[in-house]
Design a protein around this motif. Structure first.
Motif, mmCIF file in Angstrom:
data_model
loop_
_atom_site.group_PDB
_atom_site.id
_atom_site.type_symbol
_atom_site.label_atom_id
_atom_site.label_comp_id
_atom_site.label_asym_id
_atom_site.label_seq_id
_atom_site.Cartn_x
_atom_site.Cartn_y
_atom_site.Cartn_z
ATOM 1 N N ALA A 117 -63.840 93.723 -49.720
ATOM 2 C CA ALA A 117 -65.213 94.231 -49.686
ATOM 3 C C ALA A 117 -65.317 95.435 -48.749
ATOM 4 C CB ALA A 117 -66.164 93.124 -49.232
ATOM 5 N N ILE A 118 -64.659 95.355 -47.605
ATOM 6 C CA ILE A 118 -64.682 96.467 -46.658
ATOM 7 C C ILE A 118 -63.976 97.686 -47.258
ATOM 8 C CG2 ILE A 118 -63.834 97.263 -44.410
ATOM 9 C CD1 ILE A 118 -64.210 94.362 -43.421
ATOM 10 N N LYS A 119 -62.849 97.479 -47.934
ATOM 11 C CA LYS A 119 -62.143 98.587 -48.576
ATOM 12 C C LYS A 119 -63.012 99.228 -49.648
ATOM 13 C CE LYS A 119 -57.824 98.154 -49.727
ATOM 14 N NZ LYS A 119 -56.559 97.588 -50.277
ATOM 15 N N ALA A 120 -63.753 98.411 -50.400
ATOM 16 C CA ALA A 120 -64.637 98.955 -51.431
ATOM 17 C C ALA A 120 -65.722 99.825 -50.804
ATOM 18 C CB ALA A 120 -65.267 97.818 -52.228
ATOM 19 N N GLU A 121 -66.259 99.389 -49.674
ATOM 20 C CA GLU A 121 -67.262 100.194 -48.968
ATOM 21 C C GLU A 121 -66.657 101.514 -48.510
ATOM 22 O OE1 GLU A 121 -68.603 97.739 -45.804
ATOM 23 O OE2 GLU A 121 -69.683 96.324 -47.116
#
Length: 267
Positions: A117-121
């Motif tokens: 999720a952090i990488k997607a952000e």
């Protein structure tokens, strides 16, 4: 002076306009990419062999590639080695809130979900505002095809585009193999059609390996190593019989291969 500081100084000397190495001075970001890829594979080879001295040496060669890029960037004023190190430190802290922040994860699976999720952000923040974001953004084109296929399919699976169970993918592999066989039934062969169907079959096989928790690139590397070991055994069997692989028929080669295979399994 630390070893790393000395390495950075050596790299700067190699690039020195007056007393540096002519080859090193001629290089740019693009020209050393093939060397970086080669060094990464040599690291992987040393790891697979379990050769600790080779691992140390090859990791040093790979580190030198990073230092090389950093020196070129420092010369053009874009960034330096410290900026590379600071960037990765910041990224690791940002992506591990359960270690460096308030958040606490209860399992590796939830931690992985947080990481993604952090990488997607981060990907969304880097995107051009004129381009709609995609789950497939930032999967490098330069990756080996098997690895890139696995990454693309893993990204698609995260948004729900995935078979529920592995046996469904087995059915898909059979379907793609049947379509390849249909293409092969044409006379003469339509190589464009065969090429396309072969790609679909490989894609399905990569999907199956992902469902089974097997890295397709590593599986093929291991398969290559096993084939090489057994084929060398075939050559040894023929040599002991006074035969040459090029002078015997396929049936003899296959028999020798099966013998080498049985011996390999026994060992």
């Amino acid at each position: 002076m630390t070893a790393l500081e000395e390495l950075l100084a050596v790299m700067a000397t190699l690039r020195d306009p007056e007393r540096g190495c002519p080859w090193d001075r001629e290089q740019d970001f693009r020209s050393i990419v093939p060397h970086t890829l080669e060094e990464a594979y040599e690291v992987a080879d040393a790891m697979e062999c379990g050769d600790r001295p080779a691992m140390r040496d090859e990791l040093g060669d790979l580190l030198f590639q990073v230092v090389f890029y950093a020196q070129i960037a420092r010369e053009e004023g874009s960034f330096d080695f410290d900026a590379i190190a600071r960037g990765v430190v910041d990224k690791l802290i940002r992506r591990h809130p359960h270690v460096f922040g308030e958040r606490r994860e209860t399992s590796a699976a939830t931690q992985r979900a947080t990481w993604e999720a952090i990488k997607a952000e981060e990907r969304a923040a880097r995107m051009d505002g004129d381009q709609p974001p995609s789950a497939l953004d930032d999967v490098p084109l330069a990756l080996p095809a098997l690895t890139r296929s696995r990454k693309l399919q893993s990204r698609a699976a995260r948004v729900g585009f995935d078979w529920p169970e592995a046996h469904h993918v087995v059915d898909k592999v059979r379907e793609e193999l049947a379509e390849l066989e249909e293409a092969m039934a044409d006379t003469p062969w339509d190589q464009t059609h065969i090429h396309e169907e072969m790609g679909d079959l490989l894609l399905a096989c990569v999907n199956l390996s992902r469902q089974l928790g097997v890295d397709p690139e590593q599986a093929l590397r291991d398969g290559n190593r096993k084939f090489e070991r057994r084929f060398r055994g075939l050559e040894g069997i023929l040599a002991d019989a006074g035969e040459d692989p090029e002078s015997v028929d396929f049936q003899r080669l296959e028999a020798a291969y099966q013998q080498a295979k049985a011996s390999d399994r026994g060992s």
